[in-house]
Structures are given as C-alpha cells and as structure tokens.
Write an enzyme that holds these catalytic residues in place. Structure first.
Site, PDB file in Angstrom:
ATOM      1  N   ARG A 163      53.462  27.342 -14.003  1.00  0.00           N
ATOM      2  CA  ARG A 163      53.170  25.898 -13.930  1.00  0.00           C
ATOM      3  C   ARG A 163      52.358  25.587 -12.672  1.00  0.00           C
ATOM      4  O   ARG A 163      51.431  24.786 -12.696  1.00  0.00           O
ATOM      5  CB  ARG A 163      54.482  25.107 -13.927  1.00  0.00           C
ATOM      6  CG  ARG A 163      55.146  25.090 -15.300  1.00  0.00           C
ATOM      7  CD  ARG A 163      56.547  24.499 -15.264  1.00  0.00           C
ATOM      8  NE  ARG A 163      57.073  24.316 -16.612  1.00  0.00           N
ATOM      9  CZ  ARG A 163      58.366  24.272 -16.910  1.00  0.00           C
ATOM     10  NH1 ARG A 163      59.276  24.400 -15.964  1.00  0.00           N
ATOM     11  NH2 ARG A 163      58.759  24.094 -18.160  1.00  0.00           N
ATOM     12  N   ARG A 178      69.549  21.405 -14.416  1.00  0.00           N
ATOM     13  CA  ARG A 178      69.960  22.688 -15.011  1.00  0.00           C
ATOM     14  C   ARG A 178      71.370  23.051 -14.565  1.00  0.00           C
ATOM     15  O   ARG A 178      72.144  23.616 -15.317  1.00  0.00           O
ATOM     16  CB  ARG A 178      68.977  23.784 -14.601  1.00  0.00           C
ATOM     17  CG  ARG A 178      67.576  23.581 -15.173  1.00  0.00           C
ATOM     18  CD  ARG A 178      66.598  24.537 -14.562  1.00  0.00           C
ATOM     19  NE  ARG A 178      65.246  24.385 -15.071  1.00  0.00           N
ATOM     20  CZ  ARG A 178      64.326  23.594 -14.508  1.00  0.00           C
ATOM     21  NH1 ARG A 178      64.625  22.866 -13.436  1.00  0.00           N
ATOM     22  NH2 ARG A 178      63.114  23.520 -15.017  1.00  0.00           N
ATOM     23  N   ASP A 224      57.945  28.714 -13.576  1.00  0.00           N
ATOM     24  CA  ASP A 224      57.566  27.727 -12.547  1.00  0.00           C
ATOM     25  C   ASP A 224      56.272  28.159 -11.844  1.00  0.00           C
ATOM     26  O   ASP A 224      55.422  27.335 -11.513  1.00  0.00           O
ATOM     27  CB  ASP A 224      58.697  27.599 -11.505  1.00  0.00           C
ATOM     28  CG  ASP A 224      60.057  27.579 -12.164  1.00  0.00           C
ATOM     29  OD1 ASP A 224      60.744  26.566 -12.101  1.00  0.00           O
ATOM     30  OD2 ASP A 224      60.425  28.605 -12.776  1.00  0.00           O
TER      31      ASP A 224
END
Ligand code: NAD
Length: 313
Positions: free
Chosen positions: A151, A88, A148
């Site tokens: 996840r 990123r 995140d």
C-alpha cells in the site's frame, strides 16, 4: 512433504481470493480447501476447478484435516473480520478461540509443513499458532506488513507518478494501528526518498509523507467502510510470500516473524524484513532505523506484547 500441495483453512473472502491467486500462479498441483462451512469450501472448490482449463492442471477439492498429511504449506485465513470502526486487535479473542480448534487438528496430521497465518490480528495469531503448534519458529509465518508495504509503495508511486516497483520502502511493526513507515532508508531505485522529493517538487509541505503514512495505516478501514472487507490485495501479498517459499527465492519480505533480540525486542512476532525461502524464515534482517523509528517499533512491540499477555499466551 509435497512441495506442490497447499491447503487453505477458511474459505471466506480472503481464503477464496488467495485460492484464486494461487490457481493463477501455477505454483501448486494440489490445493485442499477446508472450512467449518463445508458447503462453502465445496462451492469454492467447484468454482475454482471450472477455471482449470484456462490455467494449468491442478486438483482442487474441499477436504478435511487428514488431507493435510503431506501438505507443504497450510494457509490459515479462518476467523472473524473487522466490522466498520473495529480495529484488528478487537478480533483477538474470537480468532484465538477459532485457532484453538484449528491448530491441534493440523498437527494431528502434519508436523513438518509451513504454517502461514493471515487471520487478524495477524501478529498475535501467528504467535499463538506458533505456541499451539510447537513448530520451530521459522516454519510459522504471518503475512505481516507485506500488504501494508505494498500500500505504501502504491501510494508513493501514485504521488510521484512512477512505477511502484521502483520504490523501496517498508512498513514494519504491527499489521495494524501501531505500524510505522521506515522513511530513513526509503529510496527510489537507490536515490534517497528525500532527495527524490526535492527532484520531484510535488510536495507542498513536509506534511505530505505523514499524510501518506496515515492513508496506508487507514487503508483497511477505508475499504471496509465501503465494501465490508479487504481481500484482493492480501491475496496477492500471500501469493508473493508463497512464491518466495515454494520457489526458494530467498526474498526479503516484511513478514510477521519471530523476533528474539532484535532492536531490543524479544519473544514476539511482528512485521520485520526477513529472508524467506523453502525452509520458511531463513534470517531476520536488522534494517537500519533512526531513533524515532526505533522508538516507534518498540512501542508497537509493547502494544502487541500486552495483547498477548492479556490472552494468557
Ligand atoms: P470471512 O468471514 O469472509 O471468512 C472467514 C471464513 O472462516 C468463513 O468462511 C468461515 O466459515 C471460516 N471459519 C470460521 N471458523 C472456522 C473454523 N473453525 N475452521 C475453518 N473455517 C472457519 O472473512 P475474510 O474476509 O475471509 O477474512 C478472514 C480473516 O482474514 C479475518 O480475520 C480478516 O481480518 C483477515 N484479513 C487479514 C489480512 C492481512 O493482511 N493479514 C487482510 C485482510 C483480512
């Protein structure tokens, strides 16, 4: 400011998926779509509008910056995406240049709304948006590690065979390679994760949680390798943040927020649990961290700080 009006700047995979998730949410009665590619914004607005009879009345249209003048929430998803193998942080210069074109246009028409940044690297871009906008930091928010964290909960839920919503755990720090899992306070409905592990008895060795963290960290790489980009889960993560703002829920979410004198870190945006409501960030929460987590968070902050310094902001 019209609390029922939002705008999305950047109508690619992420922007369009967010628009769809917000259409379904019923939170807004007006949504403006802006993209440098006007046809794309118009096409998305038409396609989404055709779904209105299956949802709730709403005005969705391709607009320009002057349409932002009474807009409560402006979501920024414009920008380049990671190519397979890119991190990123590799996107930083391209996407800062894009922001330099966008933010001055926003503030020409709107200085009272909330800016929610999603483009990557999200922590750096949220900091730059804050600087460029001159807004108070509580009204400039990044999507941070909300995705995140989802996840992590999903993978833990799959591992334990339980509802991921019963798992309470955070990923914090950079939304990227230096993020960390806060295992020390992770729990399953109040039961310490380590105790739940013993109860569950599924782990063959202590490496399991470490592998699971690696899977969380590498999720985007794995999705990008297979389908080019990630967009559904981030759309739902943004919907969750938006819901907390518009409904003034005072929810604790690990958004990218401005940190000043927390964990020895100052003048930085990164993913940390914070109370989110109608005014944006209400309070940054200092969750307890053990020594190794604290060190990992400081390392993550140092990486972000260096990237920001290198950009001249
Ligand atoms: P995409 O290429 O599909 O869409 C980007 C859109 O931005 C395009 O429609 C493009 O025309 C538009 N755009 C470019 N410059 C613009 C400008 N100056 N003004 C207005 N619009 C402009 O990319 P995507 O898959 O939608 O991803 C968008 C961003 O979201 C990327 O930076 C990506 O890394 C990021 N992302 C963030 C998360 C997160 O968790 N924060 C998750 C997934 C993706």
């Amino acid at each position: 400011m019209n609390l029922k009006k939002c705008a999305i700047i950047g109508c690619g995979f992420v922007g369009a998926s967010i628009a769809f998730s917000l259409l379904e949410s019923g939170l807004f009665s007006e949504m403006v779509l802006i993209d440098i590619n006007k046809d794309k914004a118009e096409g998305e607005a038409m396609d989404l509008s055709h779904a209105i009879p299956f949802g709730r009345p709403m005005k969705i249209y391709a607009g320009d910056y002057s349409d932002l003048k009474d807009c409560y929430l402006v979501i920024i998803t414009a920008g380049g995406i990671q190519k397979p193998g890119q991190s990123r942080l590799d996107l930083v210069n391209t996407n800062i240049n894009i922001l330099k074109g966008i933010v001055p246009n926003i503030i020409k028409y709107n200085t009272d709304g909330i800016l929610l940044v999603v483009s990557n690297p999200v922590d750096v871009l949220t900091y730059v948006t804050w600087k460029l906008s001159g807004f108070p930091s509580e009204r400039v928010i990044g999507s941070g590690t909300v995705l995140d964290t989802a996840r992590l909960k999903y993978l833990l839920g799959e591992h334990f065979g339980i509802d991921s919503r019963s798992i309470h755990a955070f990923i914090i720090g950079e939304h990227g390679d230096s993020e960390l899992a806060v295992w020390s306070s992770a729990n399953v409905s109040g039961l310490d994760l380590k105790d739940f592990c013993n109860l569950c008895g599924k782990c063959e060795n202590s490496q399991t949680l470490k592998n699971l963290y690696q899977d969380v960290k590498n999720s985007a790489y794995e999705v990008i390798k297979r389908k080019g980009s990630t967009y559904y889960a981030i759309a739902m993560a943004v919907r969750r943040i938006v819901e907390a703002i518009v409904r003034n829920e005072h929810s604790v979410l690990p958004v990218s927020c401005y940190i000043d004198s927390h964990y020895g870190i100052s003048d930085l945006y990164l993913g940390i649990p914070a109370i989110v409501g109608e005014k944006g960030i209400e309070k940054v929460i200092d969750i307890p961290l053990d020594e190794s987590e604290k060190n990992a968070l400081i390392s993550s902050a140092q990486i972000l700080k260096k990237v920001i310094n290198d950009t001249g902001f």
